[in-house]
Enzyme design. Structure first.
Site, PDB file in Angstrom:
ATOM      1  N   TYR B  83      20.139   3.471  46.263  1.00 37.68           N
ATOM      2  CA  TYR B  83      20.430   2.826  44.981  1.00 37.68           C
ATOM      3  C   TYR B  83      19.559   1.583  44.893  1.00 37.68           C
ATOM      4  O   TYR B  83      19.386   0.865  45.878  1.00 37.68           O
ATOM      5  CB  TYR B  83      21.917   2.457  44.923  1.00 37.68           C
ATOM      6  CG  TYR B  83      22.449   2.229  43.534  1.00 37.68           C
ATOM      7  CD1 TYR B  83      22.559   3.286  42.638  1.00 37.68           C
ATOM      8  CD2 TYR B  83      22.856   0.965  43.128  1.00 37.68           C
ATOM      9  CE1 TYR B  83      23.055   3.081  41.356  1.00 37.68           C
ATOM     10  CE2 TYR B  83      23.370   0.759  41.853  1.00 37.68           C
ATOM     11  CZ  TYR B  83      23.471   1.818  40.969  1.00 37.68           C
ATOM     12  OH  TYR B  83      23.976   1.613  39.713  1.00 37.68           O
ATOM     13  N   ASN B 198      33.594  14.203  29.567  1.00 38.18           N
ATOM     14  CA  ASN B 198      34.806  14.093  30.371  1.00 38.18           C
ATOM     15  C   ASN B 198      34.642  13.095  31.505  1.00 38.18           C
ATOM     16  O   ASN B 198      35.570  12.857  32.266  1.00 38.18           O
ATOM     17  CB  ASN B 198      35.172  15.472  30.925  1.00 38.18           C
ATOM     18  CG  ASN B 198      36.569  15.494  31.491  1.00 38.18           C
ATOM     19  OD1 ASN B 198      37.431  14.755  31.023  1.00 38.18           O
ATOM     20  ND2 ASN B 198      36.774  16.321  32.508  1.00 38.18           N
ATOM     21  N   VAL B 201      32.830   7.267  31.870  1.00 38.11           N
ATOM     22  CA  VAL B 201      32.149   6.594  30.765  1.00 38.11           C
ATOM     23  C   VAL B 201      32.328   7.382  29.469  1.00 38.11           C
ATOM     24  O   VAL B 201      32.594   6.804  28.410  1.00 38.11           O
ATOM     25  CB  VAL B 201      30.640   6.390  31.073  1.00 38.11           C
ATOM     26  CG1 VAL B 201      29.892   5.910  29.836  1.00 38.11           C
ATOM     27  CG2 VAL B 201      30.464   5.394  32.216  1.00 38.11           C
ATOM     28  N   ARG B 221      31.287  20.798  30.266  1.00 39.17           N
ATOM     29  CA  ARG B 221      31.076  22.105  30.885  1.00 39.17           C
ATOM     30  C   ARG B 221      32.187  23.040  30.445  1.00 39.17           C
ATOM     31  O   ARG B 221      33.343  22.613  30.329  1.00 39.17           O
ATOM     32  CB  ARG B 221      31.137  21.980  32.414  1.00 39.17           C
ATOM     33  CG  ARG B 221      29.790  21.950  33.087  1.00 39.17           C
ATOM     34  CD  ARG B 221      29.982  22.063  34.570  1.00 39.17           C
ATOM     35  NE  ARG B 221      31.106  21.211  34.976  1.00 39.17           N
ATOM     36  CZ  ARG B 221      31.053  20.344  35.976  1.00 39.17           C
ATOM     37  NH1 ARG B 221      29.947  20.192  36.662  1.00 39.17           N
ATOM     38  NH2 ARG B 221      32.100  19.620  36.302  1.00 39.17           N
ATOM     39  N   PHE B 318      20.006   3.385  30.333  1.00 43.44           N
ATOM     40  CA  PHE B 318      20.913   2.233  30.303  1.00 43.44           C
ATOM     41  C   PHE B 318      21.502   2.017  31.690  1.00 43.44           C
ATOM     42  O   PHE B 318      22.022   2.948  32.316  1.00 43.44           O
ATOM     43  CB  PHE B 318      22.051   2.402  29.294  1.00 43.44           C
ATOM     44  CG  PHE B 318      22.889   1.153  29.230  1.00 43.44           C
ATOM     45  CD1 PHE B 318      22.488   0.092  28.444  1.00 43.44           C
ATOM     46  CD2 PHE B 318      24.016   1.015  30.026  1.00 43.44           C
ATOM     47  CE1 PHE B 318      23.214  -1.095  28.441  1.00 43.44           C
ATOM     48  CE2 PHE B 318      24.751  -0.163  30.021  1.00 43.44           C
ATOM     49  CZ  PHE B 318      24.347  -1.216  29.220  1.00 43.44           C
ATOM     50  N   TRP B 319      21.413   0.780  32.131  1.00 42.12           N
ATOM     51  CA  TRP B 319      21.997   0.397  33.418  1.00 42.12           C
ATOM     52  C   TRP B 319      22.666  -0.951  33.204  1.00 42.12           C
ATOM     53  O   TRP B 319      22.000  -1.932  32.875  1.00 42.12           O
ATOM     54  CB  TRP B 319      20.893   0.297  34.466  1.00 42.12           C
ATOM     55  CG  TRP B 319      21.370   0.127  35.869  1.00 42.12           C
ATOM     56  CD1 TRP B 319      22.550   0.546  36.396  1.00 42.12           C
ATOM     57  CD2 TRP B 319      20.658  -0.500  36.940  1.00 42.12           C
ATOM     58  NE1 TRP B 319      22.621   0.231  37.731  1.00 42.12           N
ATOM     59  CE2 TRP B 319      21.461  -0.418  38.101  1.00 42.12           C
ATOM     60  CE3 TRP B 319      19.410  -1.119  37.047  1.00 42.12           C
ATOM     61  CZ2 TRP B 319      21.060  -0.921  39.333  1.00 42.12           C
ATOM     62  CZ3 TRP B 319      19.011  -1.618  38.283  1.00 42.12           C
ATOM     63  CH2 TRP B 319      19.825  -1.524  39.411  1.00 42.12           C
TER      64      TRP B 319
END
Lengths: 398, 398
Positions: B83, B198, B201, B221, B318-319
């Site tokens: 990360y 789902n 976020v 899904r 977007f972070w």
């Protein structure tokens, strides 16, 4: 009757290839344009038609004599019906047959250089003899003469430009300029990376970047003899020229870091797509922008989502037609003036080109055959230069 | 010794689960945190360590007691070392061994709810008893106690929030809010499309959109029994729920046109990538924005260049960490206040969650084993809810 590949002398008094702008009402001449009535392969659907002298331009329009008009790749897509910008049908150039209300046609040609020949009531800022370029898409520039709204054209500076400069002004140079200008605030010394660097736009990007003091890393397809291409692009101002194969070289990143002094590259221009573009995007630093204006590989643009999320990469498209739609007339005039100045100063070269002249003595049948054969040859990749079309008014007896 | 899966009553006087915020100096207690010294599989590299009561907070810092801290997917990536946001090593919580200058550790945890327990000189706007969330990444929230710079935290409203709300405030709700707010100026009645609807976020996007009067088309899904999921998302405020399979349905476009009344959809949110995202992007109208915040399919984002060029689609990432880095303290406080208000009013639900409590009587070895087993189970997909970690101060005799 042979079709000349250079301007015939017959009307050189009128259609001057130099920047001296002789002007004549030439009322005896007919007109000609290249049209199609349905989408398809240009080598099959295009026709040349002759039409009478147009009436005096209605209020707020000008009568234009087209001097030189390019055949751009997008023109082919437009005729094929796969381009999002389409011409409106024309039904007011003939009283019967093709081009009349009964048989509307699409007149080909989006870009071109024209001279104002007559000015309608209410027209402002334009005079007979002025050179103009198109400010509206798909006005049908493959014509000898059209009446168009005066706000559909932009005037060029009074002297110093060649016809080839003027004819190729509004698509590629504007695209190159705006992509360098509109997405990242670049300072002198900054670096820009691009692929398809040998394309018409790519070469203009190199020259405009050079003029702005920007460095460019230019990717091209590798070929047996890279020398002449590298020399050519460097002569235009390219800082570095690399091939798509170099993108697989593990040492590329450190090489670039050395060139840039570790400075982030924040703008990439793409007309290729596919894997080389993915690899090029990975060379970008934090908060960078990838601007796509073409997809020569016909492969989609595939980017690791992590570039978007963690490096804040933004991926844009650029289409000059859209820029034009969303910018003011003043902005557009300023842009054309800037580009024309660079051209006059020799900082922006006209593209290498071939002029195809269809002279006054050529019949419609012969002209049709000639135009179709040009498109057939273009499809075979025969022309490696920009093809510029010079239509001359057909003689009444042709 | 068994590890309780709910809060043990022993310190309920001090660590109140309700919004009444009892406060105690509890000087006799030790501290505990979850650490690692090298990157790797969390189920192998994490350890629980006990450390003594911290000294009074230095100037401009506050002493925090962490009440509840989530284990987010990004925490796993951080521990794995993949990360881009990494914690700084901690070397000042122990005088010898792990956490000392000789053996610095990385304390896990990026998000969490804490209570101010002591305030250093110069600290402004914070008092003992205040609830705070983290405004700096990777502060090490899997701890019972840390001294952190006071500008590294943001105060929550004085009452009305649950611990679960506070603990999950700064990553997902902020992401959902900012993606709906930062890219397209949306008006009431506008439509937004998203995949992974789902996800944590995704569910927040639905609720915030609902609160703003926006319509959402939500892709998930497909599964054998869609009923409960559709009902759940609709209960949160989803306008429409569809599956990725529906993206292959040729009638989808006309169906959507009917729903939207032909209005262009200009914002798409993506946490999936791959083909369903390409298909979703094609539903967007002119001048639209695709915002990616995840890549659950682990497949890249592949877009036809024509969407960029002719439809002027812009693809962003977007972070929230980056948003935080580039926005003012005032903007961040305003955002947290807005979200907290929505939570208090019941418009934004805390995620479904499981609280894992590591109580005071648990030894470091047992706590280590427990934490590692949680991560092993998460890797197997056992938890389908957000896992919230409640570390309690170990008793001196544990």
């Amino acid at each position: 009757m042979p079709i000349s590949l250079s301007s015939t002398p017959m009307f050189s008094r009128i259609i001057s290839q130099s920047s001296s702008r002789a002007f004549s009402t030439s009322s005896a001449l007919l007109n000609r344009c290249i049209v199609y009535t349905q989408n398809g392969d240009p080598a099959q659907v295009l026709s040349a038609i002759t039409y009478p002298k147009l009436p005096s331009p209605p209020p707020n329009t000008v009568n234009l004599k087209f001097l030189l008009s390019p055949i751009n790749p997008a023109d082919i897509n437009t005729i094929e019906g796969v381009y999002p910008s389409r011409p409106k049908p024309t039904s007011n150039i003939a009283t019967s047959g093709l081009g009349s209300q009964d048989q509307p046609v699409f007149v080909g040609g989006n870009e071109g250089l024209a001279q104002v020949v007559d000015v309608g009531e209410g027209v402002q800022g334009l005079e007979n003899g002025d050179w103009v370029v198109m400010d509206q898409p798909q006005l049908g520039t493959w014509s000898t003469s059209r009446n168009v709204p005066f706000h559909g054209v932009i005037k060029l500076p009074a002297s110093g430009l060649t016809e080839a400069h003027g004819a190729t002004m509004t698509v590629n140079p504007t695209t190159a300029y705006n992509m360098l200008d509109g997405f990242v605030k670049l300072q002198e010394g900054d670096w820009v990376v691009q692929n398809g660097a040998n394309s018409a736009v790519g070469q203009l990007v190199i020259q405009i970047a050079k003029e702005r003091g920007l460095n460019t890393i230019n990717f091209v397809r590798s070929r047996d003899d890279m020398g002449p291409l590298v020399t050519h692009l460097e002569s235009l101002g390219a800082t570095k020229v690399l091939t798509y194969d170099d993108l697989n070289d593990r040492s590329l990143r450190s090489k670039i870091k050395e060139w840039t002094g570790g400075q982030d590259i924040r703008l990439a221009l793409n007309c290729v797509g596919g894997d080389p573009t993915t690899a090029m995007a990975k060379l970008l630093g934090q908060d960078s922008h990838l601007v796509s204006y073409g997809a020569m590989s016909k492969k989609p643009l595939s980017l690791p989502t992590s570039l978007h999320i963690f490096k804040n990469l933004t991926s844009h498209g650029f289409w000059q037609t859209n820029w034009s739609r969303t910018h003011s007339r003043t902005e557009k005039e300023e842009l054309i003036t800037k580009l024309a100045e660079m051209m006059k100063e020799g900082k922006l070269k006209a593209p290498e080109h071939t002029i195809i002249t269809i002279g006054p003595q050529v019949s419609d049948e012969e002209a049709t055959e000639k135009v179709r054969s040009i498109f057939a040859e273009m499809a075979e990749g025969k022309f490696r230069k920009k093809v510029l079309l010079k239509l001359e008014e057909p003689a009444a007896c042709a």
